[in-house]
Scaffold this motif. Structure first.
Motif, PDB file in Angstrom:
ATOM      1  N   ILE A  84      53.573  63.181-102.288  1.00 41.66           N
ATOM      2  CA  ILE A  84      52.256  63.598-102.748  1.00 41.66           C
ATOM      3  C   ILE A  84      51.673  62.590-103.728  1.00 41.66           C
ATOM      4  CG2 ILE A  84      53.249  64.964-104.633  1.00 41.66           C
ATOM      5  CD1 ILE A  84      50.872  66.893-104.320  1.00 41.66           C
ATOM      6  N   ALA A  85      50.388  62.364-103.601  1.00 41.91           N
ATOM      7  CA  ALA A  85      49.622  61.579-104.569  1.00 41.91           C
ATOM      8  C   ALA A  85      48.394  62.425-104.863  1.00 41.91           C
ATOM      9  CB  ALA A  85      49.229  60.222-103.999  1.00 41.91           C
ATOM     10  N   ALA A  86      48.487  63.227-105.903  1.00 42.95           N
ATOM     11  CA  ALA A  86      47.426  64.183-106.212  1.00 42.95           C
ATOM     12  C   ALA A  86      46.702  63.807-107.490  1.00 42.95           C
ATOM     13  CB  ALA A  86      48.012  65.589-106.347  1.00 42.95           C
ATOM     14  N   SER A  87      45.444  64.222-107.558  1.00 43.44           N
ATOM     15  CA  SER A  87      44.660  64.077-108.783  1.00 43.44           C
ATOM     16  C   SER A  87      44.660  62.621-109.257  1.00 43.44           C
ATOM     17  CB  SER A  87      45.234  65.020-109.844  1.00 43.44           C
ATOM     18  OG  SER A  87      44.401  65.077-110.977  1.00 43.44           O
ATOM     19  N   ALA A  88      45.103  62.372-110.484  1.00 45.31           N
ATOM     20  CA  ALA A  88      45.075  61.017-111.033  1.00 45.31           C
ATOM     21  C   ALA A  88      45.963  60.058-110.251  1.00 45.31           C
ATOM     22  CB  ALA A  88      45.497  61.046-112.508  1.00 45.31           C
ATOM     23  N   ALA A  89      47.032  60.565-109.648  1.00 48.48           N
ATOM     24  CA  ALA A  89      47.921  59.708-108.864  1.00 48.48           C
ATOM     25  C   ALA A  89      47.218  59.180-107.612  1.00 48.48           C
ATOM     26  CB  ALA A  89      49.183  60.470-108.469  1.00 48.48           C
ATOM     27  N   SER A  90      46.256  59.943-107.089  1.00 47.24           N
ATOM     28  CA  SER A  90      45.510  59.469-105.927  1.00 47.24           C
ATOM     29  C   SER A  90      44.627  58.289-106.303  1.00 47.24           C
ATOM     30  CB  SER A  90      44.658  60.597-105.334  1.00 47.24           C
ATOM     31  OG  SER A  90      43.605  60.961-106.209  1.00 47.24           O
ATOM     32  N   VAL A  91      44.199  58.237-107.565  1.00 47.03           N
ATOM     33  CA  VAL A  91      43.413  57.097-108.039  1.00 47.03           C
ATOM     34  C   VAL A  91      44.287  55.849-108.078  1.00 47.03           C
ATOM     35  CG1 VAL A  91      42.068  56.165-109.955  1.00 47.03           C
ATOM     36  CG2 VAL A  91      41.893  58.599-109.383  1.00 47.03           C
ATOM     37  N   VAL A  92      45.518  55.981-108.578  1.00 46.67           N
ATOM     38  CA  VAL A  92      46.462  54.864-108.592  1.00 46.67           C
ATOM     39  C   VAL A  92      46.717  54.369-107.168  1.00 46.67           C
ATOM     40  CG1 VAL A  92      48.818  54.145-109.151  1.00 46.67           C
ATOM     41  CG2 VAL A  92      47.558  55.621-110.725  1.00 46.67           C
ATOM     42  N   ALA A  93      46.829  55.296-106.221  1.00 50.53           N
ATOM     43  CA  ALA A  93      47.099  54.925-104.830  1.00 50.53           C
ATOM     44  C   ALA A  93      45.991  54.055-104.242  1.00 50.53           C
ATOM     45  CB  ALA A  93      47.276  56.179-103.980  1.00 50.53           C
ATOM     46  N   MET A  94      44.766  54.255-104.703  1.00 54.36           N
ATOM     47  CA  MET A  94      43.637  53.495-104.174  1.00 54.36           C
ATOM     48  C   MET A  94      43.699  52.015-104.559  1.00 54.36           C
ATOM     49  SD  MET A  94      41.957  55.713-102.393  1.00 54.36           S
ATOM     50  CE  MET A  94      43.601  56.381-102.034  1.00 54.36           C
ATOM     51  N   ALA A  95      44.620  51.645-105.455  1.00 56.81           N
ATOM     52  CA  ALA A  95      44.734  50.252-105.885  1.00 56.81           C
ATOM     53  C   ALA A  95      45.460  49.399-104.856  1.00 56.81           C
ATOM     54  CB  ALA A  95      45.466  50.170-107.232  1.00 56.81           C
ATOM     55  N   GLY A  96      46.081  50.025-103.895  1.00 58.92           N
ATOM     56  CA  GLY A  96      46.836  49.265-102.898  1.00 58.92           C
ATOM     57  C   GLY A  96      45.940  48.521-101.933  1.00 58.92           C
ATOM     58  N   SER A  97      46.304  47.273-101.642  1.00 54.17           N
ATOM     59  CA  SER A  97      45.568  46.546-100.611  1.00 54.17           C
ATOM     60  C   SER A  97      45.831  47.181 -99.255  1.00 54.17           C
ATOM     61  CB  SER A  97      45.980  45.073-100.608  1.00 54.17           C
ATOM     62  OG  SER A  97      47.389  44.943-100.534  1.00 54.17           O
ATOM     63  N   ARG A  98      46.998  47.796 -99.127  1.00 58.83           N
ATOM     64  CA  ARG A  98      47.336  48.606 -97.951  1.00 58.83           C
ATOM     65  C   ARG A  98      47.962  49.892 -98.450  1.00 58.83           C
ATOM     66  NH1 ARG A  98      51.392  46.741 -95.058  1.00 58.83           N
ATOM     67  NH2 ARG A  98      50.841  47.868 -93.163  1.00 58.83           N
ATOM     68  N   ALA A 167      43.777  61.509 -93.980  1.00 59.20           N
ATOM     69  CA  ALA A 167      43.546  60.444 -94.962  1.00 59.20           C
ATOM     70  C   ALA A 167      43.227  59.125 -94.263  1.00 59.20           C
ATOM     71  CB  ALA A 167      44.769  60.290 -95.862  1.00 59.20           C
ATOM     72  N   VAL A 168      43.925  58.838 -93.181  1.00 62.34           N
ATOM     73  CA  VAL A 168      43.648  57.611 -92.420  1.00 62.34           C
ATOM     74  C   VAL A 168      42.271  57.705 -91.776  1.00 62.34           C
ATOM     75  CG1 VAL A 168      44.337  56.250 -90.410  1.00 62.34           C
ATOM     76  CG2 VAL A 168      46.081  57.068 -92.012  1.00 62.34           C
ATOM     77  N   GLU A 169      41.958  58.876 -91.238  1.00 64.55           N
ATOM     78  CA  GLU A 169      40.661  59.084 -90.586  1.00 64.55           C
ATOM     79  C   GLU A 169      39.498  58.853 -91.548  1.00 64.55           C
ATOM     80  OE1 GLU A 169      38.135  62.893 -88.905  1.00 64.55           O
ATOM     81  OE2 GLU A 169      40.304  62.869 -88.600  1.00 64.55           O
ATOM     82  N   LEU A 170      39.653  59.296 -92.793  1.00 64.60           N
ATOM     83  CA  LEU A 170      38.582  59.154 -93.778  1.00 64.60           C
ATOM     84  C   LEU A 170      38.621  57.821 -94.518  1.00 64.60           C
ATOM     85  CD1 LEU A 170      38.476  62.751 -95.328  1.00 64.60           C
ATOM     86  CD2 LEU A 170      36.970  61.758 -93.607  1.00 64.60           C
ATOM     87  N   GLY A 171      39.675  57.030 -94.309  1.00 64.51           N
ATOM     88  CA  GLY A 171      39.728  55.708 -94.925  1.00 64.51           C
ATOM     89  C   GLY A 171      40.479  55.629 -96.238  1.00 64.51           C
ATOM     90  N   PHE A 172      41.052  56.742 -96.695  1.00 70.50           N
ATOM     91  CA  PHE A 172      41.807  56.710 -97.950  1.00 70.50           C
ATOM     92  C   PHE A 172      43.193  56.086 -97.748  1.00 70.50           C
ATOM     93  CE2 PHE A 172      38.725  60.107 -98.607  1.00 70.50           C
ATOM     94  CZ  PHE A 172      38.222  59.777 -99.858  1.00 70.50           C
ATOM     95  N   ALA A 173      43.643  56.044 -96.531  1.00 73.92           N
ATOM     96  CA  ALA A 173      44.914  55.400 -96.191  1.00 73.92           C
ATOM     97  C   ALA A 173      44.687  54.520 -94.969  1.00 73.92           C
ATOM     98  CB  ALA A 173      45.996  56.438 -95.925  1.00 73.92           C
ATOM     99  N   ASP A 174      45.561  53.540 -94.789  1.00 74.76           N
ATOM    100  CA  ASP A 174      45.408  52.592 -93.681  1.00 74.76           C
ATOM    101  C   ASP A 174      46.301  52.907 -92.490  1.00 74.76           C
ATOM    102  OD1 ASP A 174      43.568  50.654 -95.051  1.00 74.76           O
ATOM    103  OD2 ASP A 174      45.263  50.517 -96.422  1.00 74.76           O
ATOM    104  N   GLU A 175      47.505  53.409 -92.770  1.00 77.04           N
ATOM    105  CA  GLU A 175      48.447  53.668 -91.687  1.00 77.04           C
ATOM    106  C   GLU A 175      49.326  54.865 -92.032  1.00 77.04           C
ATOM    107  OE1 GLU A 175      50.798  50.277 -90.518  1.00 77.04           O
ATOM    108  OE2 GLU A 175      49.239  48.883 -91.150  1.00 77.04           O
TER     109      GLU A 175
END
Length: 279
Positions: A84-98, A167-175
């Protein structure tokens, strides 16, 4: 202090970080991540890094600082969400190039919240601050997903939970992790199913056009009834309109109780009526 991260060097020479637990500006329980401690760990080495995230979130300002560190990092940053990457952790996840997610992982984003007390002006300032914090978070989500400001704002207001596929469908994740070969298998399976369906009868309608009249004739034939075609030189008229003296045509032959004429055949007009009942 008990850190929720642990640097591991993999065989390829990269650095692996397992990020587990809440995110905060200070460590209260010993298992929080603080920006200061994270920076020290991050700057202690170099090279590409992979971050595994399993965190319920935490302080949005601490998460924003860690996000900025990762975006500013010189090497490639790959984020993998294993649970899980919830709340503030989801913001950290967005820093990934992938960003990759386990098939069973979840990503959650929502509006920021706080606790406030005081008079009306204090409440108004708290609302203003929350609105500005939301705007800053939207910037991170938009940079990764490419979604519009209003779309992301609605997702946050509705507290959106996303599985890996969404998440992949909406673009928040790549794979999706472990799913690299699945699309190819699905395509192969789809082709086989298509071939099987093409071989099944009834798929091509042009080869399965049924005539109601022909079906009726077939049924009557199986019942042992004459096809209904008048014999040669028969006085029976095949004109579809009713026969009668006013037509100036010979009268219809007498019909026996079993529906046949004296020669044992079924008058064509009688057969027409029978076939109409079968339509």
């Amino acid at each position: 202090m008990k850190k929720f991260w642990n640097w591991i060097h993999n065989e390829a020479g990269g650095r692996v970080l397992r990020l587990e637990g809440p995110i905060d500006e200070e460590s209260f329980w010993g298992d929080e991540a603080t920006p200061k401690a994270f920076r020290e760990e991050l700057e202690s080495g170099e090279g590409d890094i992979t971050i595994w995230i399993n965190s319920p979130g935490g302080n949005v300002f601490a998460a924003a600082e860690i996000y900025t560190m990762l975006r500013d990092y010189k090497g490639a940053v790959t984020v993998k969400i294993d649970a899980i990457a919830a709340s503030a952790a989801s913001v950290v996840a967005m820093a990934g190039s992938r960003v990759l997610m386990s098939p069973v992982a979840m990503l959650m984003l929502h509006d920021p919240s706080t606790i406030a007390y005081g008079n009306t002006k204090d409440m108004e300032r708290a609302i203003h601050t929350l609105n500005e914090v939301k705007e800053s978070i939207i910037n991170a989500y938009a940079a990764k997903s490419g979604l519009s400001h209003s779309r992301i704002s609605n997702l946050m207001s509705n507290e959106t939970w996303m599985n890996a596929k969404k998440a992949v469908e909406l673009g928040f994740a790549d794979e999706i992790l472990f799913d690299a070969e699945e699309p190819e298998k699905e395509e192969e399976g789809g082709e086989e199913e298509t071939e099987e369906e093409e071989e099944k009868p009834g798929i091509h309608l042009e080869a399965q056009l049924y005539s109601t009249r022909q079906m009726g004739l077939t049924i009557l034939n199986r019942l042992g009834v004459n096809s209904g075609k008048p014999p040669e030189n028969s006085p029976v008229d095949t004109h579809p309109e009713p026969l009668g003296p006013e037509d100036g045509k010979p009268p219809a032959p007498a019909i026996r109780m079993d529906g046949t004429t004296e020669d044992g055949s079924v008058p064509y007009l009688i057969l027409e009526k029978q076939l109409e009942c079968l339509k």
